[in-house]
Design a protein around this motif. Structure first.
Motif, mmCIF file in Angstrom:
data_model
loop_
_atom_site.group_PDB
_atom_site.id
_atom_site.type_symbol
_atom_site.label_atom_id
_atom_site.label_comp_id
_atom_site.label_asym_id
_atom_site.label_seq_id
_atom_site.Cartn_x
_atom_site.Cartn_y
_atom_site.Cartn_z
ATOM 1 N N PHE A 10 0.808 -1.205 0.000
ATOM 2 C CA PHE A 10 0.000 0.000 0.000
ATOM 3 C C PHE A 10 0.840 1.253 0.000
ATOM 4 N N ALA A 11 2.119 1.180 -0.164
ATOM 5 C CA ALA A 11 3.000 2.299 0.152
ATOM 6 C C ALA A 11 2.716 3.553 -0.642
ATOM 7 N N ASP B 98 12.170 -1.249 -3.277
ATOM 8 C CA ASP B 98 12.262 0.111 -2.762
ATOM 9 C C ASP B 98 13.000 0.180 -1.431
ATOM 10 N N GLY B 99 13.125 -0.943 -0.758
ATOM 11 C CA GLY B 99 13.830 -0.955 0.507
ATOM 12 C C GLY B 99 13.023 -0.358 1.639
ATOM 13 N N PHE B 100 13.724 0.115 2.627
ATOM 14 C CA PHE B 100 13.118 0.651 3.843
ATOM 15 C C PHE B 100 12.556 2.042 3.565
ATOM 16 N N LYS B 101 11.297 2.278 3.957
ATOM 17 C CA LYS B 101 10.662 3.560 3.672
ATOM 18 C C LYS B 101 9.533 3.830 4.653
ATOM 19 N N ILE B 102 9.108 5.073 4.665
ATOM 20 C CA ILE B 102 7.901 5.468 5.400
ATOM 21 C C ILE B 102 6.712 5.179 4.497
ATOM 22 N N TRP C 148 2.941 7.052 12.396
ATOM 23 C CA TRP C 148 3.326 6.739 11.029
ATOM 24 C C TRP C 148 3.617 5.250 10.919
ATOM 25 N N ILE C 149 3.715 4.782 9.683
ATOM 26 C CA ILE C 149 3.945 3.371 9.408
ATOM 27 C C ILE C 149 5.188 3.242 8.540
ATOM 28 N N THR C 150 6.076 2.326 8.908
ATOM 29 C CA THR C 150 7.247 2.044 8.085
ATOM 30 C C THR C 150 7.074 0.698 7.385
ATOM 31 N N SER C 151 7.837 0.492 6.331
ATOM 32 C CA SER C 151 7.701 -0.735 5.552
ATOM 33 C C SER C 151 8.298 -1.946 6.262
ATOM 34 N N LYS C 152 9.203 -1.703 7.219
ATOM 35 C CA LYS C 152 9.829 -2.783 7.972
ATOM 36 C C LYS C 152 9.944 -2.361 9.438
ATOM 37 N N LYS D 24 9.796 16.294 13.286
ATOM 38 C CA LYS D 24 10.260 15.433 12.196
ATOM 39 C C LYS D 24 10.279 14.001 12.689
ATOM 40 N N ILE D 25 9.725 13.091 11.911
ATOM 41 C CA ILE D 25 9.753 11.675 12.282
ATOM 42 C C ILE D 25 11.031 11.035 11.759
ATOM 43 N N VAL D 26 11.590 10.103 12.546
ATOM 44 C CA VAL D 26 12.834 9.425 12.190
ATOM 45 C C VAL D 26 12.673 7.937 12.504
ATOM 46 N N SER D 27 13.104 7.084 11.574
ATOM 47 C CA SER D 27 13.046 5.634 11.780
ATOM 48 C C SER D 27 14.353 4.998 11.326
ATOM 49 N N LYS D 28 14.866 4.067 12.137
ATOM 50 C CA LYS D 28 16.084 3.330 11.805
ATOM 51 C C LYS D 28 15.707 1.862 11.599
ATOM 52 N N GLU D 29 15.962 1.374 10.406
ATOM 53 C CA GLU D 29 15.575 0.011 10.046
ATOM 54 C C GLU D 29 16.262 -1.033 10.924
#
Length: 403
Positions: free
Chosen positions: A18-19, A41-45, A63-67, A117-122
């Protein structure tokens, strides 16, 4: 040839997830083409950020991340100085490490604009004694206003009974374009039933992100249709809150009730795995305590928001149970207004002697010509309701003056 390629792309899109969110709604051919590489696409929001709040000088950023990821929010009072950091709520000493992120910014200053700002580390690999991180990604810097709870005026709009028609969200909100709302309220049945994550994202979250939700919070209570489907139990995880609640903002005390399902708990479609009667009874006890609180009693206006109205919604079990449980309490509490949906027929019901001592305003929907946007504005002296149909025509009004 092009038609066959689009069919192949569509199948790839459905498999890929659904990205692309709102892009698929606005330009499906482009979205389908882009989705060919979605697996690479790898890791993404995937979607977000979107804001929710209970107006207790806090703001929840979701928010939702892909992984799976380790995620946080950087925020501050200037766009070039995000000098504070917040993480998701720890459970038993463990910080979240998943795809669904909900981080609450607390102890915010009233009447202050915050930038975030949102930040995510895979998390690439999670072994018992070794965690391997991958890429770190972040969103753009966004902003929101944390309101002064004692403000003189409050305004918001209500949408209800969208029923999996995501384009209705932008269409209806455009009827009030240019106006400033403290929040957007979704009063149930935004979906027909709960199927999977993709449905939640594409049919609600991404349209909200695209239109307003990065900067203006929304509140949401389930309708009876959100209680249905194989994903109904996972559904609340995508929101900070979808059940009953109470909060004060400006001159209004707001009470949100979850009216549950309109069918009997023993209906065959539920196969014995629901208990909405008990849930409503628990809320009735909670409401009894709420109307005794000074925040409720001292408010200039008392407004209840619930999907199934406490009257005028037929003879289904859930509707009658709502009337029997909630109407006497709301009468004793001197509620001024109830905002509802469910019937798909917009209507303003005046207070009725010996029945409901308060007005009940019911929004319409979901088809074109019956959809509505309900606008509410309250000062210390007056509460005004204006209901617009989807052409922008005013089809209902109500005014409550302070007693």
């Amino acid at each position: 040839m092009k038609e066959n390629l689009l069919k192949e792309n569509r199948r790839a899109f459905l498999k890929g997830g659904f990205a692309l969110g709102g892009l698929a709604l606005l330009n499906p051919e482009k979205a389908l083409s882009s989705s060919l590489n979605i697996q690479d696409d790898g890791f993404k929001i995937s979607t977000g950020p979107y804001l929710q709040t209970n107006f207790g000088n806090s703001m929840s950023v979701l928010w939702i991340t892909s992984k799976n990821s380790s995620s946080w929010v950087e925020y501050g009072e200037a766009p070039d100085k995000l000098d504070q950091k917040a993480y998701g709520k720890s459970e038993l000493g463990l910080k979240p490490a998943e795809r669904l992120n909900c981080i609450k910014l607390e102890n915010l200053k009233p009447a202050t604009t915050y930038y975030y700002k949102i930040v995510s580390k895979e998390i690439k690999d999670f072994q018992p004694y070794k965690l391997t991180y991958g890429e770190t990604i972040s969103g753009s810097t966004e902003s929101f206003l944390n309101p002064d709870l004692a403000k003189d005026e409050v305004s918001f709009v209500m949408l209800n009974d969208i029923h999996d028609r995501p384009k209705s969200i932008a269409h209806l909100l455009n009827l009030d374009k240019g106006s400033k709302s403290d929040f957007i309220f979704f009063n149930g049945d935004i979906f027909d039933y709960q199927t999977d994550e993709q449905q939640i994202v594409e049919h609600m979250l991404q349209p909200c992100v695209d239109y307003f939700a990065k900067n203006t919070p929304f509140l949401y209570v389930r309708g009876n249709h959100e209680t249905r489907g194989k994903f109904a139990r996972e559904f609340p995880a995508y929101f900070d809150h979808v059940g009953h609640a109470a909060f004060s903002l400006g001159p209004v005390r707001f009470v949100i009730l979850d009216s549950g399902e309109d069918k009997d708990d023993t209906h065959p479609v539920y196969a014995g795995i629901v208990d909405f009667d008990k849930y409503r009874e628990e809320q009735a006890k909670w409401l009894e305590n709420e109307i005794k609180r000074k925040e409720f009693r001292n408010a200039a206006f008392r407004v209840v928001l619930m999907h199934i109205p406490p009257r005028y919604s037929g003879d289904g079990h859930g509707a009658i149970h709502c009337t029997d449980l909630f109407e006497p309490i709301m009468n004793r509490g001197k509620v001024d207004l109830v905002l509802s949906g469910h019937t798909h027929q917009y209507k303003v019901h005046e207070p009725a002697k010996n029945l409901n001592n308060y007005a009940i305003v019911i929004g319409g929907g979901p088809k074109e010509g019956t959809r509505t946007l309900t606008k509410i504005k309250a000062t210390g002296k007056q509460l005004q309701v204006s209901m617009l149909d989807d052409s922008g025509k005013e089809v209902g009004t109500y005014v409550v003056s302070k007693k």
